[in-house]
Scaffold this motif. Structure first.
Motif, PDB file in Angstrom:
ATOM      1  N   ALA A  45       0.832  -1.206   0.000  1.00 36.64           N
ATOM      2  CA  ALA A  45       0.000   0.000   0.000  1.00 36.64           C
ATOM      3  C   ALA A  45       0.864   1.252   0.000  1.00 36.64           C
ATOM      4  O   ALA A  45       0.548   2.239   0.672  1.00 36.64           O
ATOM      5  CB  ALA A  45      -0.949  -0.001   1.195  1.00 36.64           C
ATOM      6  N   VAL A  48      -0.308   5.016  -0.149  1.00 35.64           N
ATOM      7  CA  VAL A  48      -0.722   5.930   0.930  1.00 35.64           C
ATOM      8  C   VAL A  48       0.141   7.179   0.949  1.00 35.64           C
ATOM      9  O   VAL A  48      -0.223   8.183   1.583  1.00 35.64           O
ATOM     10  CB  VAL A  48      -0.688   5.235   2.306  1.00 35.64           C
ATOM     11  N   ASP A  51      -1.659  10.269   0.014  1.00 35.75           N
ATOM     12  CA  ASP A  51      -2.422  10.909   1.087  1.00 35.75           C
ATOM     13  C   ASP A  51      -1.521  11.831   1.920  1.00 35.75           C
ATOM     14  O   ASP A  51      -1.941  12.912   2.348  1.00 35.75           O
ATOM     15  CB  ASP A  51      -3.053   9.840   1.984  1.00 35.75           C
ATOM     16  N   SER A 229     -16.228   4.484  -1.137  1.00 37.18           N
ATOM     17  CA  SER A 229     -15.180   3.467  -1.136  1.00 37.18           C
ATOM     18  C   SER A 229     -15.760   2.065  -0.964  1.00 37.18           C
ATOM     19  O   SER A 229     -15.171   1.084  -1.426  1.00 37.18           O
ATOM     20  CB  SER A 229     -14.162   3.747  -0.028  1.00 37.18           C
ATOM     21  N   TYR A 237     -11.361   6.083  -5.400  1.00 33.39           N
ATOM     22  CA  TYR A 237      -9.928   6.332  -5.291  1.00 33.39           C
ATOM     23  C   TYR A 237      -9.517   7.601  -6.039  1.00 33.39           C
ATOM     24  O   TYR A 237      -8.575   8.287  -5.634  1.00 33.39           O
ATOM     25  CB  TYR A 237      -9.147   5.135  -5.833  1.00 33.39           C
ATOM     26  N   ILE A 286      -2.147  -2.355   4.762  1.00 29.98           N
ATOM     27  CA  ILE A 286      -3.353  -2.220   3.944  1.00 29.98           C
ATOM     28  C   ILE A 286      -3.190  -3.063   2.690  1.00 29.98           C
ATOM     29  O   ILE A 286      -2.163  -3.009   2.018  1.00 29.98           O
ATOM     30  CB  ILE A 286      -3.608  -0.745   3.588  1.00 29.98           C
ATOM     31  N   PRO A 288      -4.367  -3.660  -0.984  1.00 25.19           N
ATOM     32  CA  PRO A 288      -5.111  -2.945  -2.034  1.00 25.19           C
ATOM     33  C   PRO A 288      -6.182  -3.788  -2.695  1.00 25.19           C
ATOM     34  O   PRO A 288      -7.184  -3.265  -3.174  1.00 25.19           O
ATOM     35  CB  PRO A 288      -4.015  -2.539  -3.033  1.00 25.19           C
ATOM     36  N   ALA A 291      -9.003  -3.678   0.189  1.00 25.49           N
ATOM     37  CA  ALA A 291      -9.258  -2.465   0.974  1.00 25.49           C
ATOM     38  C   ALA A 291     -10.271  -1.563   0.279  1.00 25.49           C
ATOM     39  O   ALA A 291     -10.238  -1.392  -0.940  1.00 25.49           O
ATOM     40  CB  ALA A 291      -7.962  -1.709   1.206  1.00 25.49           C
ATOM     41  N   TYR A 293     -10.674   1.788  -0.256  1.00 18.30           N
ATOM     42  CA  TYR A 293      -9.785   2.939  -0.108  1.00 18.30           C
ATOM     43  C   TYR A 293     -10.197   4.054  -1.058  1.00 18.30           C
ATOM     44  O   TYR A 293     -10.614   3.768  -2.183  1.00 18.30           O
ATOM     45  CB  TYR A 293      -8.339   2.509  -0.406  1.00 18.30           C
ATOM     46  N   PRO A 294     -10.134   5.345  -0.626  1.00 18.21           N
ATOM     47  CA  PRO A 294      -9.547   5.820   0.621  1.00 18.21           C
ATOM     48  C   PRO A 294     -10.396   5.534   1.860  1.00 18.21           C
ATOM     49  O   PRO A 294      -9.925   4.938   2.805  1.00 18.21           O
ATOM     50  CB  PRO A 294      -9.338   7.305   0.390  1.00 18.21           C
ATOM     51  N   LEU A 297      -9.882   4.044   5.957  1.00 23.35           N
ATOM     52  CA  LEU A 297      -8.497   3.584   6.037  1.00 23.35           C
ATOM     53  C   LEU A 297      -7.507   4.710   5.755  1.00 23.35           C
ATOM     54  O   LEU A 297      -6.376   4.694   6.252  1.00 23.35           O
ATOM     55  CB  LEU A 297      -8.268   2.433   5.053  1.00 23.35           C
ATOM     56  N   ALA A 298      -7.914   5.685   4.970  1.00 21.94           N
ATOM     57  CA  ALA A 298      -7.013   6.805   4.663  1.00 21.94           C
ATOM     58  C   ALA A 298      -6.756   7.679   5.881  1.00 21.94           C
ATOM     59  O   ALA A 298      -5.851   8.526   5.849  1.00 21.94           O
ATOM     60  CB  ALA A 298      -7.589   7.641   3.520  1.00 21.94           C
TER      61      ALA A 298
END
Length: 715
Positions: A45, A48, A51, A229, A237, A286, A288, A291, A293-294, A297-298
């Protein structure tokens, strides 16, 4: 204030002092991006890091805006965008034009037109929305990644900064008017002095209202991110609305930046290292493939980044600055923008030329990309960033930079034009004197005088079900159907499944027209004809389960067809609510799920023919042909591996006596290596779908096989 330091990417600055730890945090985030794209398995992951970049950007840019508000009571919007243009446009435009040149020189021609469109979207800072459109278009979702794909994050930032300064300006004007109404005078708001808190927090009249602006943007964006998400992860995403809260979170920290020095040193040290650990754990833990995401979890990497930035002033060299405020880390952070721009195009070109890169080769290409990155930083990025030029000249510079990209993009688009589609007579002569699967024309050869359809137009050589809007899309469980052939015929044949059922529709249409059938289609993307719940990309797909349930009820109801034809990729079914382990356990689960589904259908008295799945490759065959027109044998792939996905169908058909298996792979891949072109006809439009043209040419063989299996039910 040192204005040169303050403008360092809109400057890692707090209270007029350069924040070397933030520059180093940029370097750390870039390193995560680079090793992630190089394929380092220990960091699944690594994405990230994006982010983290968003939080840094929100902190720095908002810091400048808030400082201006506190000094003057307003925001000079034009000056803000002039600074952004000087900072971003020159390097971005240079890499855009260079990427178009690399595409022309090294990438297959089939990619040129789409890359040109990508360049225009990137120049307009709208690349994320273009990628959203492609991610939700199943027909495009499996194409090779764009050489400009990484511009999506730049697009998110600039779209955010179209809104954020205006919101802060509205706050500033409101507070100024409110203050003037109370005091009877109109004057700038006093600037709060960081580190000297003689007044309580609310004594800073702007802070509560600026934090309210953060809440207006950040809270709905986070809620939307969590929701989207879960329901549409690919879309979530990339869209700006699910990422705005991350930039706003950095902005909220900037609003409170004057209070960061009040943290006790021991608490700041603990907070900073906890933030570093949080970002590292997010990158490592994490997954992918599963997950959402975001989403929530972000919060891990973003709050980790907030902790690192917040702790910096008080923690000093005993905090994360011990690693981040080092010359090598800061040096990477300084060139992070240019390096980010350059690394992805070179990786894409390398993979196109030499095939999938291993981790070592990927890291080597990443290091190579440092060379143009450093040159761009010193020769383009810095000279324009620090140049003292007027607004008008900046505007002209922006127009020239964007114009260069537009001209280069249009030029690349015009450089590729597929030849006109052949008429029926030409198609009839494309396979001279032999059916498509005959050994005389089925063995791989290096070239044909003409390939039909031309690989440059292969993506659009589609079954009519797509043009006629007959396909149920992802997340949708409604039954969509279209009717072809003789609509009034008493002989109704239904075809059901996913896109691999759809690619047989041209052949079945030809048969239906000739033999007077009524052909009804039921197609849903990435959804096998299965009774059991399935997983798609590691996630359960309840819409597929519901669609299958509705379809089986419709097919076995009062108006059942005379014959049901099914074909699909066999998705992985859930076993006791979980995904079976890969290997034989998955194949066994697929066989059982297929057997149960087919047994239920045949037990209801519905004749069933299963068209065995067609070859599936790791190579995009149309792209390969576009790159190797004079050496088509380079595209031929091993038959045994290409047909492996259909083995569970063979086993299930053997276990269900009333299910009939139609295997046409002898005319699709007639030799030990599957050719991409047979008798002048392009077989595949991507890595596993038949072109409509080639499928249509198989109508005689398919009809004959169907008659053998179910005669006398069919004319």
């Amino acid at each position: 204030m040192d204005t040169r330091a303050a403008d360092r990417s809109a400057g890692p600055v707090l209270a007029g002092r350069f924040r070397g730890d933030i520059e180093g945090l940029r370097g750390l985030a870039l390193a995560l991006v680079l090793v992630g794209h190089a394929g380092v398995a220990a960091l699944p992951a690594a994405f990230v890091a994006v982010d983290v970049f968003f939080v840094i950007s929100g902190f720095l840019i908002t810091g400048l805006l808030v400082d201006e508000i506190r000094r003057t009571g307003r925001v000079r919007i034009v000056d803000f965008y002039v600074r952004r243009a000087k900072r971003l446009l020159p390097a971005a435009s240079v890499v855009l034009v260079a990427s178009l040149l690399l595409t022309y020189l090294f990438l297959p021609p089939i990619r040129w037109s789409e890359t040109a469109r990508d360049a225009l979207a990137s120049a307009a800072y709208a690349m994320n929305w273009r990628l959203v459109e492609q991610s939700t278009d199943y027909l495009r979702s499996e194409e090779a990644p764009s050489i400009l794909q990484h511009y999506w994050s730049l697009a998110v930032e600039e779209q955010f900064y179209l809104v954020w300064p205006l919101l802060l300006l509205a706050v500033a004007r409101y507070v100024t008017r409110r203050t003037s109404a109370r005091t009877g005078t109109r004057r700038p708001l006093p600037r709060s002095r960081p580190g000297r808190h003689r007044r309580p927090f609310l004594g800073d009249r702007t802070a509560p209202w600026l934090l309210a602006a953060f809440a207006v943007v950040g809270v709905p964006s986070l809620a939307w991110s969590i929701h989207l998400s879960q329901s549409e992860p690919a879309r979530a995403y990339l869209v700006t609305t699910t990422r705005m809260w991350e930039l706003a979170l950095g902005g909220a920290l900037a609003i409170l930046s004057g209070h960061l020095t009040r943290l006790p040193r021991s608490a700041a040290i603990t907070l900073g290292w906890a933030g570093m650990a949080t970002v590292a754990l997010a990158a490592m833990l994490i997954r992918p493939e599963t997950a959402a995401y975001p989403g929530h979890l972000a919060l891990l990497p973003t709050l980790g980044a907030v902790a690192i930035i917040a702790a910096g002033p008080s923690a000093g060299r005993h905090g994360p600055a011990l690693l981040l405020n080092r010359r090598p880390t800061r040096a990477v952070g300084a060139v992070s923008y240019s390096w980010y721009l350059w690394h992805w195009p070179l990786l894409v070109v390398a993979e196109a030329r030499w095939g999938p890169l291993g981790t070592t080769a990927g890291l080597a290409m990443i290091l190579c990309s440092a060379v143009p990155a450093v040159l761009t930083y010193h020769l383009v990025e810095n000279p324009f960033r620090y140049a003292r030029i007027s607004r008008a000249r900046v505007l002209r510079m922006g127009l020239v930079a964007t114009g260069m990209t537009v001209i280069a993009g249009i030029g690349l688009h015009l450089a590729v034009r597929p030849p006109p589609s052949p008429g029926p007579a030409e198609l009839a002569g494309a396979v001279p004197g032999a059916p498509p699967g005959d050994g005389r024309t089925g063995a791989p050869v290096d070239r044909f005088a003409r390939i039909t359809p031309d690989p440059l137009g292969a993506r659009d050589d589609l079954p009519d079900v797509y043009r006629d809007d007959c396909v149920t899309q992802a997340q949708d469980a409604s039954l969509r159907s279209c009717t072809y052939g003789d609509r009034d015929s008493a002989v109704e044949v239904a075809v059901a499944g996913d896109s691999h059922a759809a690619h047989w529709v041209p052949a079945l249409q030809a048969i239906a027209t000739e033999r007077g059938w009524r052909l009804v289609t039921y197609i849903k993307t990435t959804c096998s004809f299965l009774k059991a719940p399935i997983t798609v990309a590691g996630r359960s797909d309840p819409s597929c389960t519901e669609w299958n349930s509705r379809l089986r009820r419709a097919l076995t109801g009062e108006r059942r067809p005379r014959l049901l034809i099914v074909s699909s990729v066999t998705q992985i079914p859930l076993v006791d609510g979980s995904t079976p382990p890969p290997g034989s356990a998955t194949a066994d689960a697929q066989t059982v799920a297929l057997s149960e589904t087919w047994s239920e259908v045949t037990a209801a008295g519905l004749p069933l023919v299963v068209i065995r799945d067609t070859p599936s490759f790791t190579v995009d065959m149309a792209e390969c042909v576009s790159a190797h027109r004079e050496r088509l044998t380079a595209c031929a792939q091993p038959r045994e591996r290409a047909l492996a996905w259909g083995v569970p169908q063979e086993r299930a058909a053997a276990a269900v006596p009333d299910a009939r298996l139609a295997d046409l792979n002898a005319v699709i891949c007639p030799t030990e290596r599957c050719p991409a072109v047979i008798g002048g006809l392009l077989v595949y439009r991507d890595a596993h779908h038949l072109t409509a043209t080639y499928a249509r040419s198989l109508a005689p063989q398919l009809h004959e096989r169907l008659r053998q299996l179910v005669s006398p039910r069919l004319p």
